[in-house]
Design an enzyme around this catalytic site. Structure first.
Site, PDB file in Angstrom:
ATOM      1  N   CYS A  84      10.122  -8.071  -3.927  1.00  0.00           N
ATOM      2  CA  CYS A  84       9.533  -6.951  -3.180  1.00  0.00           C
ATOM      3  C   CYS A  84       8.188  -6.478  -3.723  1.00  0.00           C
ATOM      4  O   CYS A  84       7.339  -6.004  -2.955  1.00  0.00           O
ATOM      5  CB  CYS A  84      10.499  -5.757  -3.173  1.00  0.00           C
ATOM      6  SG  CYS A  84      12.214  -6.178  -2.818  1.00  0.00           S
ATOM      7  N   CYS A  87       4.622  -7.282  -2.292  1.00  0.00           N
ATOM      8  CA  CYS A  87       4.128  -6.610  -1.082  1.00  0.00           C
ATOM      9  C   CYS A  87       4.088  -5.089  -1.233  1.00  0.00           C
ATOM     10  O   CYS A  87       3.179  -4.442  -0.717  1.00  0.00           O
ATOM     11  CB  CYS A  87       5.002  -6.970   0.117  1.00  0.00           C
ATOM     12  SG  CYS A  87       4.504  -8.494   0.934  1.00  0.00           S
TER      13      CYS A  87
END
Length: 584
Positions: A84, A87
Site C-alpha cells: 500500500c 501509492c
C-alpha cells in the site's frame, strides 16, 4: 499461423469482456462497486519491500482505538509497506493514491474501510479481498490498522550513514593495474533478487566469474566513468562498490543511505570521472553525494517540500531515477511526488547549486535519447513523459504517451524509417508502445510527439530494448497475468514500422529455457557490447529453477541458455559498456 494484430486485439477485447462480465456477475451478488476493474497497472504497486521488516510499536493508544495486538500490528504494518505504501505513502498522507490519515479513516469507519479493501474502487484501488490476495481475516486486520495512527519509520542521517560505512579496501591498497583477464566491457552484472546478490557473467563465454553478496533486491547497477568500479544499490538502501580490476572482483566499500532506495549514479563529466557517486532514497526522502573512491557520505539533501503545481507541502517525496549529464557536471534527480526534476551541480558540493525544474508529478524512470543530450522520463501515474535538455538544464516538453502508466526503464532508441530518431516506452496498463520523436533539428515536425503507437503482447510491460546496431525493438510483458504472455517477448522489425500497425514476432523465452515448474516471467532484455545478441532473465520462484536466455539478434533464434543453481531469481542485467555509455 500467427493471427493478425487486428484479430489479436479483437480476441483480447472479447476475452477481457468475458472475464469482466463474469466478474461483474459475481460482484453483483456481493454489492461490488460498479465499473471496477483491476488490470496489470492496478496490480503493480511500487512496494516498500524493506520498510515492512521494521517492527514498530503501536503509536500512542487513544480511547476508542480498535483492539489490535502488537503481533497483528506488525503483520499489518508489513503488509501496508509491501502493498500500500507505494501509492498511499509511508506516512499515509497520499501519493498516487488518496490519503489514509486517521482523521479521514475514522470519519469513514471500520465497515467502509473493510469493504473498500475488499472490493477496491474504479479509480484503481485493487480489490485485495475478492481477488484472493488477502483473506477475510487479513482484510479485517488491515481495516483496523488504518484506524490507528501510522507508524513513522526512523530517520537516517549522517551519523547513521557513517556508522554503516565500511571501507573494506582503501584506494591505496587496491591494484594499480587490471589483475584479471575478464573482458570488462562485455561483462554483465545480473541481479539475483531474492538471494541479495549479483552475478558477474562473461558476455562471451557465459561463465559466472563470481557472485557477490549485496543488499536485498538490487534495483540497478551503474558503472564509474572509467569502467573500473561497479556500483549496485539494493532496495534496503545498501550500496556496494565493486572493483572490477581485482583478480576476483569484490566489494571494496559499502554504505547504507536509508531504509528504502532505488537509484545510484556516478559522475561522468570530463574532469570529474569517478570523483562522486550519488544515491537517492525512498525513505527517508533524500539524496546523498558520496566520494567516488570510498563511498564516504559527503552531502545529504532532503527532498521534502512543496508539490510543484498545488504548492502544498509533501512530507515524503521519493527519489526515483538519477542520471549523470554528459554536458555539464550535473546529476539529474527525479523527485517523484512533488513533480520536480533537480539539476544538481556537483562542481562545488560545499556550496551546492540546484536548478529546480517543474515537470509533472509521479516521476519515475527514464533515459537519454541517442544523442545523450535529452533526458526523457515518465510521470507514470499521469500518463506523461517529460523531456529535459541537459545542455541548457531546461524543460523542453511534457507530452502524453496515449497509454496507461508508461514504464520505460531507460527506454529504447532507434531510427524510425519515417520519423528519424525516436525513443520508445511501453506501458504497465495496456499493450501499447509509444514512439516519441527526439530529433528537433533533423525532424522538427516529429520532435517531442508520439509519432507512432505499436501494440504488443499485452499489459504489464516493464522494459523495452534496442541497440544502435540492431534492426529490432524488444518488448516484455513481465507482469501480465497470463503465463504464456509473461513468458514471451514481442519483437518488432524497425524496417516494418512504416506499416500502420506493424506485426511482431513472438519469442517463447520460457519454453526455450526448458523450465516446467512454477510460472517464470521474462524480464528486461540487455544487449552484449557488440549488439548482436540480447539476454533475457527467466525469473522464477526463489526455490525453483531460473535461467538466462541468450537470443541471436540477427536471426531471432535461441543462442544459449545459462543455468546454474546459484542463479536465484535473476532480474535486471547490466552490460558494463552499455550501462557506462548510456547505450540503449
Amino acid at each position: 499461423m500467427r493471427p493478425t494484430t487486428a484479430l489479436r486485439r479483437t480476441l483480447l477485447l472479447t476475452s477481457t469482456a468475458l472475464v469482466l462480465g463474469l466478474a461483474a456477475s459475481f460482484a453483483a451478488a456481493k454489492d461490488k462497486p460498479k465499473d471496477h476493474t483491476s488490470g496489470p497497472a492496478a496490480a503493480y504497486q511500487p512496494s516498500m519491500t524493506t520498510l515492512g521488516e521494521l517492527n514498530v510499536e503501536i503509536p500512542g493508544r487513544r480511547e476508542g482505538d480498535p483492539v489490535m495486538t502488537q503481533e497483528e500490528y506488525n503483520a499489518a504494518n508489513k503488509m501496508y509497506f509491501q502493498r500500500c505504501a507505494g501509492c498511499h505513502g509511508v506516512l499515509r498522507k497520499g501519493a498516487t493514491g488518496k490519503p489514509l490519515t486517521v482523521d479521514l479513516t475514522r470519519e469513514n469507519g471500520f465497515e467502509y474501510l473493510r469493504d473498500f479493501i475488499n472490493y477496491g474502487s474504479p479509480a484503481g484501488m485493487p480489490n485485495w479481498g475478492t481477488s484472493g490476495d488477502l483473506s477475510d481475516e487479513q482484510v479485517d486486520m488491515m481495516a483496523r490498522y488504518l484506524l490507528l495512527d501510522p507508524a513513522a519509520p526512523p530517520e537516517f542521517g549522517m551519523a547513521e550513514m557513517l556508522e554503516s560505512w565500511k571501507l573494506i579496501v582503501a584506494p591505496a591498497d587496491r591494484p594499480t593495474k587490471k589483475m584479471n583477464d575478464i573482458d570488462i566491457d562485455n561483462l554483465f552484472s545480473v541481479t539475483l533478487r531474492d538471494s541479495g546478490q549479483v552475478a558477474l557473467i562473461d558476455g562471451a563465454t557465459y561463465e559466472i566469474h563470481t557472485i557477490i553478496n549485496t543488499g536485498y533486491a538490487v534495483h540497478i547497477s551503474r558503472i564509474s566513468a572509467s569502467g573500473r568500479y561497479l556500483f549496485v544499490i539494493g532496495r534496503d538502501a545498501l550500496i556496494n562498490m565493486i572493483d572490477l580490476w581485482m583478480e576476483t572482483p569484490a566489494t571494496v566499500a559499502q554504505v547504507k543511505i536509508g531504509a528504502e532506495a532505488r537509484s545510484i549514479e556516478t559522475s561522468k563529466f570530463k574532469g570529474y570521472e569517478d570523483k562522486y557517486a550519488i544515491a537517492g532514497a525512498y525513505w527517508p526522502p533524500q539524496y546523498v553525494i558520496m566520494d567516488g573512491d570510498t563511498l564516504e557520505p559527503l552531502k545529504i539533501k532532503s527532498t521534502r517540500g512543496m508539490i510543484y503545481d498545488t504548492q502544498e507541502y509533501h512530507p515524503e517525496p521519493r527519489v526515483a531515477a538519477i542520471v549523470a549529464s554528459h554536458y555539464k557536471p550535473e546529476f539529474i534527480v527525479n523527485v517523484k511526488e512533488t513533480g520536480k526534476i533537480l539539476m544538481v551541480d556537483y562542481s562545488d558540493i560545499k556550496n551546492l547549486k540546484v536548478t529546480e525544474i517543474e515537470a509533472e508529478r509521479f516521476l519515475h524512470d527514464g533515459g537519454f535519447d541517442a544523442s545523450k543530450r535529452y533526458f526523457l522520463t515518465a510521470a507514470n501515474a499521469r500518463g506523461k513523459v517529460a523531456v529535459i535538455d541537459t545542455k541548457t538544464s531546461a524543460l523542453v516538453s511534457i507530452l502524453e504517451t496515449g497509454g496507461q502508466t508508461p514504464h520505460p526503464g531507460r527506454g529504447a532508441n532507434l531510427v524510425h524509417p519515417t520519423y528519424g530518431p525516436v525513443w520508445a516506452t511501453s506501458h504497465l496498463g495496456d499493450d501499447t508502445i509509444a514512439l516519441i520523436g527526439t530529433d528537433p533539428e533533423g525532424h522538427p515536425d516529429s520532435a517531442w510527439k508520439v509519432v507512432q503507437t505499436l501494440y504488443g503482447l499485452g499489459g504489464g510491460s516493464l522494459f523495452v530494448k534496442s541497440h544502435p546496431t540492431s534492426t529490432n525493438l524488444y518488448v516484455d510483458a513481465t507482469l501480465n497475468p497470463d503465463a504464456e504472455t509473461s513468458g514471451s517477448i514481442a519483437v518488432f522489425k524497425i524496417a516494418e514500422m512504416t506499416q500502420e500497425e506493424p506485426e511482431y514476432t513472438v519469442l517463447p523465452i520460457v519454453e526455450w529455457a526448458g523450465i516446467a515448474e512454477g510460472q517464470p516471467r521474462v524480464v528486461q532484455g540487455e544487449f552484449n557490447v557488440a549488439g548482436d545478441e540480447i539476454w533475457f532473465s527467466v525469473w522464477n520462484g526463489k526455490d525453483l529453477e531460473s535461467a538466462i536466455v541468450v537470443v541471436d539478434d540477427r536471426t531471432l533464434t535461441l543462442k544459449a541458455v545459462i543455468k546454474d543453481p546459484r542463479l536465484i531469481t535473476p532480474t535486471g542485467k547490466f552490460n558494463v559498456f552499455n550501462t557506462r555509455a548510456d547505450v540503449y
